[in-house]
Design a protein around this motif. Sequence first.
Motif, PDB file in Angstrom:
ATOM      1  N   GLU A 133       0.823  -1.198   0.000  1.00 34.80           N
ATOM      2  CA  GLU A 133       0.000   0.000   0.000  1.00 34.80           C
ATOM      3  C   GLU A 133       0.870   1.266   0.000  1.00 34.80           C
ATOM      4  O   GLU A 133       1.893   1.350   0.660  1.00 34.80           O
ATOM      5  CB  GLU A 133      -0.922  -0.016   1.225  1.00 34.80           C
ATOM      6  N   ARG A 134       0.433   2.229  -0.765  1.00 35.06           N
ATOM      7  CA  ARG A 134       1.075   3.541  -0.799  1.00 35.06           C
ATOM      8  C   ARG A 134      -0.013   4.587  -0.810  1.00 35.06           C
ATOM      9  O   ARG A 134      -1.183   4.258  -0.634  1.00 35.06           O
ATOM     10  CB  ARG A 134       1.991   3.674  -2.015  1.00 35.06           C
ATOM     11  N   GLN A 135       0.311   5.783  -1.046  1.00 31.87           N
ATOM     12  CA  GLN A 135      -0.650   6.869  -0.998  1.00 31.87           C
ATOM     13  C   GLN A 135      -1.431   6.903  -2.310  1.00 31.87           C
ATOM     14  O   GLN A 135      -1.013   7.493  -3.303  1.00 31.87           O
ATOM     15  CB  GLN A 135       0.063   8.218  -0.784  1.00 31.87           C
ATOM     16  N   TYR A 136      -2.619   6.161  -2.329  1.00 29.80           N
ATOM     17  CA  TYR A 136      -3.467   6.153  -3.510  1.00 29.80           C
ATOM     18  C   TYR A 136      -4.562   7.185  -3.341  1.00 29.80           C
ATOM     19  O   TYR A 136      -5.062   7.420  -2.244  1.00 29.80           O
ATOM     20  CB  TYR A 136      -4.096   4.779  -3.711  1.00 29.80           C
ATOM     21  N   HIS A 137      -4.940   7.770  -4.503  1.00 27.80           N
ATOM     22  CA  HIS A 137      -6.008   8.758  -4.524  1.00 27.80           C
ATOM     23  C   HIS A 137      -7.235   8.108  -5.154  1.00 27.80           C
ATOM     24  O   HIS A 137      -7.204   7.685  -6.312  1.00 27.80           O
ATOM     25  CB  HIS A 137      -5.583   9.984  -5.321  1.00 27.80           C
ATOM     26  N   VAL A 138      -8.314   8.055  -4.406  1.00 35.19           N
ATOM     27  CA  VAL A 138      -9.506   7.331  -4.835  1.00 35.19           C
ATOM     28  C   VAL A 138     -10.677   8.282  -4.877  1.00 35.19           C
ATOM     29  O   VAL A 138     -10.859   9.103  -3.966  1.00 35.19           O
ATOM     30  CB  VAL A 138      -9.826   6.160  -3.887  1.00 35.19           C
ATOM     31  N   LEU A 139     -11.511   8.142  -5.961  1.00 38.55           N
ATOM     32  CA  LEU A 139     -12.729   8.922  -6.080  1.00 38.55           C
ATOM     33  C   LEU A 139     -13.912   7.960  -5.930  1.00 38.55           C
ATOM     34  O   LEU A 139     -14.026   6.981  -6.668  1.00 38.55           O
ATOM     35  CB  LEU A 139     -12.802   9.610  -7.447  1.00 38.55           C
ATOM     36  N   VAL A 140     -14.803   8.250  -4.973  1.00 37.48           N
ATOM     37  CA  VAL A 140     -15.987   7.435  -4.717  1.00 37.48           C
ATOM     38  C   VAL A 140     -17.208   8.188  -5.227  1.00 37.48           C
ATOM     39  O   VAL A 140     -17.445   9.339  -4.826  1.00 37.48           O
ATOM     40  CB  VAL A 140     -16.140   7.121  -3.221  1.00 37.48           C
ATOM     41  N   VAL A 141     -17.986   7.521  -6.125  1.00 41.36           N
ATOM     42  CA  VAL A 141     -19.170   8.139  -6.710  1.00 41.36           C
ATOM     43  C   VAL A 141     -20.378   7.269  -6.350  1.00 41.36           C
ATOM     44  O   VAL A 141     -20.510   6.143  -6.815  1.00 41.36           O
ATOM     45  CB  VAL A 141     -19.046   8.273  -8.235  1.00 41.36           C
ATOM     46  N   ASP A 142     -21.287   7.784  -5.507  1.00 42.65           N
ATOM     47  CA  ASP A 142     -22.491   7.048  -5.108  1.00 42.65           C
ATOM     48  C   ASP A 142     -23.522   8.043  -4.622  1.00 42.65           C
ATOM     49  O   ASP A 142     -23.198   8.957  -3.850  1.00 42.65           O
ATOM     50  CB  ASP A 142     -22.175   6.028  -4.009  1.00 42.65           C
ATOM     51  N   ASP A 143     -24.761   7.884  -5.095  1.00 41.80           N
ATOM     52  CA  ASP A 143     -25.803   8.809  -4.683  1.00 41.80           C
ATOM     53  C   ASP A 143     -26.292   8.527  -3.262  1.00 41.80           C
ATOM     54  O   ASP A 143     -26.985   9.354  -2.669  1.00 41.80           O
ATOM     55  CB  ASP A 143     -26.997   8.733  -5.645  1.00 41.80           C
ATOM     56  N   ALA A 164     -21.352   5.952   0.364  1.00 43.79           N
ATOM     57  CA  ALA A 164     -20.136   6.703   0.054  1.00 43.79           C
ATOM     58  C   ALA A 164     -19.292   6.921   1.309  1.00 43.79           C
ATOM     59  O   ALA A 164     -18.065   6.755   1.286  1.00 43.79           O
ATOM     60  CB  ALA A 164     -20.494   8.036  -0.591  1.00 43.79           C
ATOM     61  N   GLU A 165     -19.927   7.281   2.424  1.00 36.60           N
ATOM     62  CA  GLU A 165     -19.192   7.495   3.671  1.00 36.60           C
ATOM     63  C   GLU A 165     -18.569   6.193   4.167  1.00 36.60           C
ATOM     64  O   GLU A 165     -17.450   6.193   4.700  1.00 36.60           O
ATOM     65  CB  GLU A 165     -20.123   8.067   4.737  1.00 36.60           C
ATOM     66  N   LEU A 166     -19.291   5.063   4.016  1.00 33.08           N
ATOM     67  CA  LEU A 166     -18.753   3.792   4.459  1.00 33.08           C
ATOM     68  C   LEU A 166     -17.507   3.431   3.674  1.00 33.08           C
ATOM     69  O   LEU A 166     -16.485   3.028   4.256  1.00 33.08           O
ATOM     70  CB  LEU A 166     -19.808   2.689   4.278  1.00 33.08           C
ATOM     71  N   ILE A 167     -17.554   3.555   2.345  1.00 35.96           N
ATOM     72  CA  ILE A 167     -16.388   3.216   1.519  1.00 35.96           C
ATOM     73  C   ILE A 167     -15.213   4.132   1.856  1.00 35.96           C
ATOM     74  O   ILE A 167     -14.064   3.684   1.998  1.00 35.96           O
ATOM     75  CB  ILE A 167     -16.750   3.297   0.028  1.00 35.96           C
ATOM     76  N   ALA A 168     -15.502   5.444   1.983  1.00 37.12           N
ATOM     77  CA  ALA A 168     -14.424   6.391   2.319  1.00 37.12           C
ATOM     78  C   ALA A 168     -13.814   6.045   3.674  1.00 37.12           C
ATOM     79  O   ALA A 168     -12.588   6.095   3.855  1.00 37.12           O
ATOM     80  CB  ALA A 168     -14.983   7.808   2.320  1.00 37.12           C
ATOM     81  N   GLY A 213      -5.146   4.332   4.857  1.00 36.59           N
ATOM     82  CA  GLY A 213      -4.173   5.280   4.323  1.00 36.59           C
ATOM     83  C   GLY A 213      -4.461   5.814   2.953  1.00 36.59           C
ATOM     84  O   GLY A 213      -3.602   6.481   2.351  1.00 36.59           O
ATOM     85  N   TYR A 214      -5.680   5.558   2.408  1.00 37.48           N
ATOM     86  CA  TYR A 214      -6.009   6.087   1.092  1.00 37.48           C
ATOM     87  C   TYR A 214      -6.550   7.503   1.226  1.00 37.48           C
ATOM     88  O   TYR A 214      -7.149   7.879   2.235  1.00 37.48           O
ATOM     89  CB  TYR A 214      -7.084   5.217   0.423  1.00 37.48           C
ATOM     90  N   THR A 215      -6.311   8.273   0.148  1.00 35.06           N
ATOM     91  CA  THR A 215      -6.925   9.601   0.049  1.00 35.06           C
ATOM     92  C   THR A 215      -8.214   9.440  -0.741  1.00 35.06           C
ATOM     93  O   THR A 215      -8.208   8.922  -1.855  1.00 35.06           O
ATOM     94  CB  THR A 215      -6.002  10.598  -0.663  1.00 35.06           C
ATOM     95  N   VAL A 216      -9.323   9.857  -0.168  1.00 35.77           N
ATOM     96  CA  VAL A 216     -10.631   9.585  -0.761  1.00 35.77           C
ATOM     97  C   VAL A 216     -11.402  10.876  -0.948  1.00 35.77           C
ATOM     98  O   VAL A 216     -11.498  11.698  -0.024  1.00 35.77           O
ATOM     99  CB  VAL A 216     -11.452   8.624   0.112  1.00 35.77           C
ATOM    100  N   ASP A 217     -11.921  11.048  -2.178  1.00 38.92           N
ATOM    101  CA  ASP A 217     -12.848  12.133  -2.480  1.00 38.92           C
ATOM    102  C   ASP A 217     -14.225  11.513  -2.759  1.00 38.92           C
ATOM    103  O   ASP A 217     -14.332  10.404  -3.286  1.00 38.92           O
ATOM    104  CB  ASP A 217     -12.392  12.930  -3.702  1.00 38.92           C
ATOM    105  N   ILE A 218     -15.280  12.250  -2.421  1.00 34.64           N
ATOM    106  CA  ILE A 218     -16.651  11.755  -2.587  1.00 34.64           C
ATOM    107  C   ILE A 218     -17.444  12.744  -3.417  1.00 34.64           C
ATOM    108  O   ILE A 218     -17.337  13.961  -3.215  1.00 34.64           O
ATOM    109  CB  ILE A 218     -17.343  11.562  -1.220  1.00 34.64           C
ATOM    110  N   CYS A 219     -18.249  12.197  -4.350  1.00 37.35           N
ATOM    111  CA  CYS A 219     -19.225  13.007  -5.073  1.00 37.35           C
ATOM    112  C   CYS A 219     -20.485  12.189  -5.281  1.00 37.35           C
ATOM    113  O   CYS A 219     -20.468  10.960  -5.241  1.00 37.35           O
ATOM    114  CB  CYS A 219     -18.669  13.522  -6.404  1.00 37.35           C
TER     115      CYS A 219
END
Length: 842
Positions: free
Chosen positions: A718-728, A733-737, A744-750
């Motif tokens: 594992e390293r510093q991955y940037h992940v985008l979570v898309v769920d209405d 979305a909060e659970l996955i983030a 240690g992942y960086t997570v954005d939500i939309c």
Amino acid sequence: MVCSPSYDQPDGTDLLYDVIDHIPAGILVVSLPEFRILAINARACVRFGIPITAHITGRLCSEVIPRFAEDRLDELWLSTAGIQTGNATPPTEVGGALTRRWNAYAVCDPSGRAVRLLLVWFEASVTPEHQFASSAQQITRALISILDRDQLLDLILEQLHGVVVYDRAMVVLRDEDGYYIAASRGLPAYNGRATKRVPATNRVLNQVEAAYEPVIVRGELEVEDLCGAQSNAHIWLGVPLRAQGDVVGILLLTNRSSNHYTRADAAQAQAFAAYAALVVRNAELYYRAREQSARLALVNRIARMITATHDLHAIFAHLIEHLHGVVPLDIAELALFDPATRRLTMIARHPPVSAADATNVDYSSEDALFLQRLIDQRQPRLLSPDDVAAPEIQQRLICAGIRSCLVVPIVDEGYTSGALLLGSHRTHAFPAIEIRMLADLAQHLAVAIQNAQLHQAREKALADLRLAQQRLIQSERLTAVGELVAGVAHELNNPLTAVLGFANILQQTAPTEYQHDLAMIVESATRARRIVQNLLTFARQRQVHREEVDLNLAVRQVLSLLAYHMRTHHIVVEERLKPNLPLTTADATAIKQVVLNLLNNAQQALASWHGERRILISTDSEWRDGQEWLILRISDTGPGIAPEHLPLIFEPFFTTKPVGEGTGLGLSICYGIVTQYHGHIHVHSVVGSGASFTVELPVQVCLESDAAGSAPTAVQPERQYHVLVVDDEAAIAELIARLLRERGYTVDICRDGATALDRINRTAYDLLICDVRMPGMSGDELFANLSQRAPHLTRRVLFVSGDTASYSTREFLERSGVRYVEKPFDAAEFVNIVRQVLAEPS
């Protein structure tokens, strides 16, 4: 013929009795006063209506002459002779009109005492020519008015005696078995309509039959075969009965007197023989016509009976019932060609077989070939058991004591149905006329059998159609329910995912006093998850992984899982698995699911059963309609299924179990899986005798698996991955983030696809986790835009969906080849899949 006693006769009286026998009058000599018969000629016997035998003399008149005492003939004769008695009655007041035509003469001894009485019947103006003409006239009138052969022959013999005197006379006819006496006079044991048979080798009859003219033989000749006792006749006259050049019988006259018959007698006898021949031939024609009419009526009656039913066994029963009155039938078999295989099959047998015997079985190849050759001749064939070149049929005939056998082909207008085999204990049981009748009857039988087979085919087609309609209705009903289930499952998956996921997170951080409560939440959510998965399986919308499946192996694997459960419920499981079953291509998990559901259903039925607890599971294979099928049958000895529940047994959510013990989806899931593979599932049950479920699966050609396959990809550290979570769904979305940030992942939500596409244009992401069904831009539309704007990111997309039951969602996931996770999911499993996707090259 003169009947005279062997005692009390002076010398030279034999000549006297020979003379009175030729007198054209009735002569009777009696002794006085006892009225014992001393002599009587044939004409007197005829007038009195008594048999002409040698045993009349020496007997009392009251014992021989009818109504002798009632008509007081003794008084009449004494008065007629002028012998005065005490209170004699005038002759005009005694006796009948017939008896008063007798003249009486007294014969006295030297002392003048009457010791004998001579009675004479005078026939005024009767000459031999007149007698012959009168007899011919009576016979001619009888031929016109009487049809009975035996009655006419008796009349001919009676009239013949008035022309040609005889002791004994008989008409002997010939048939295929030899000679038989059809009419006779003077035979002690065969008076009237005699039916005694005479060997075909009788030399007297053979001599007459071989001669064209009458035969007169003088001298003693034993004819005991004809008379029933030894009879030394001094002379006999034999005349062949000729009709249209054929000898149909023999007229035979015998007389103890020497030199009695002359050529004139032979000529007159020949004339009477011509009448007898005409009678015999007319009788043959009459009987033949009557028998033919009777047989035609019988054929019509049988035809009406057998064409009124469509049951082959009933047709055979009606046929045998009516044939019993025509031929001596002891055994019969009905062999028909199977319309599908064209193999000869024994449909029915007479006498009725026992329960241990079998009908509807194919004949052996040798027996079938033998019957086929006879059927191809299209004519009935009469055989002896030794002529039957069919081992099994021959053995049955010999064991039954059959001496004659008739095989009748059942054909009509070129269509061959089979054959009727008849057997009898008699040697000559089937005469030609009966064989012709059976040949005619076989045509009607062929029509009846064709109608019955067409009716059976029609009934089977209607039954198949009704079954197909029921399956179609069931399938449409399940499809409609499946669509509803798919929607319900999607709506449940999102909240279940959140509940299960956050409960797992809380279990890692919550104090000990809350762990029990959290465990209950996780257990309930997991149970709800299994229900949703069952719903999706029922809807047949889950992804199918096809592979080679061994049905026996799948059964054994499921049984091993349930072995402990079965033992604890005291259930005996019996396996009857056919070895070397063919493999089929299917989803092994789905096949095991069918076996598991059916076994669970049987176990639950036996759980509260107080009788024998036994489950029988068997496998088999069979070819049907050019397709090989796998057969799985699971039977139990439980309480069975009520008849009113059988039509509903595969309905979704239908259950007879108490609340909380079943969802009503087990058998519906089985139905869905089996029909998915174009198979059939059906149930047979009798209340109190258990239930039996049968699954039929067509064997499908196995697909070749990928030779190399996909090698598992090593998960990079594992390293510093940037992940985008898309769920209405905010909770999802909060659970996955939450799960990814803790690692240690960086997570954005939309919340929608348009916003996600804008962020992707401005930010470099290592992974896109996206729902499929979202308002606005859906997941598949977002993926299509990525293929144009950021194609490198399409290999780093992970879809999370609770709508895999939807056909459109499933079709998109299969077409795109993108990895996906079904909601609800386990947190650890989800994180592991994320790592695998990130490890794949972009």
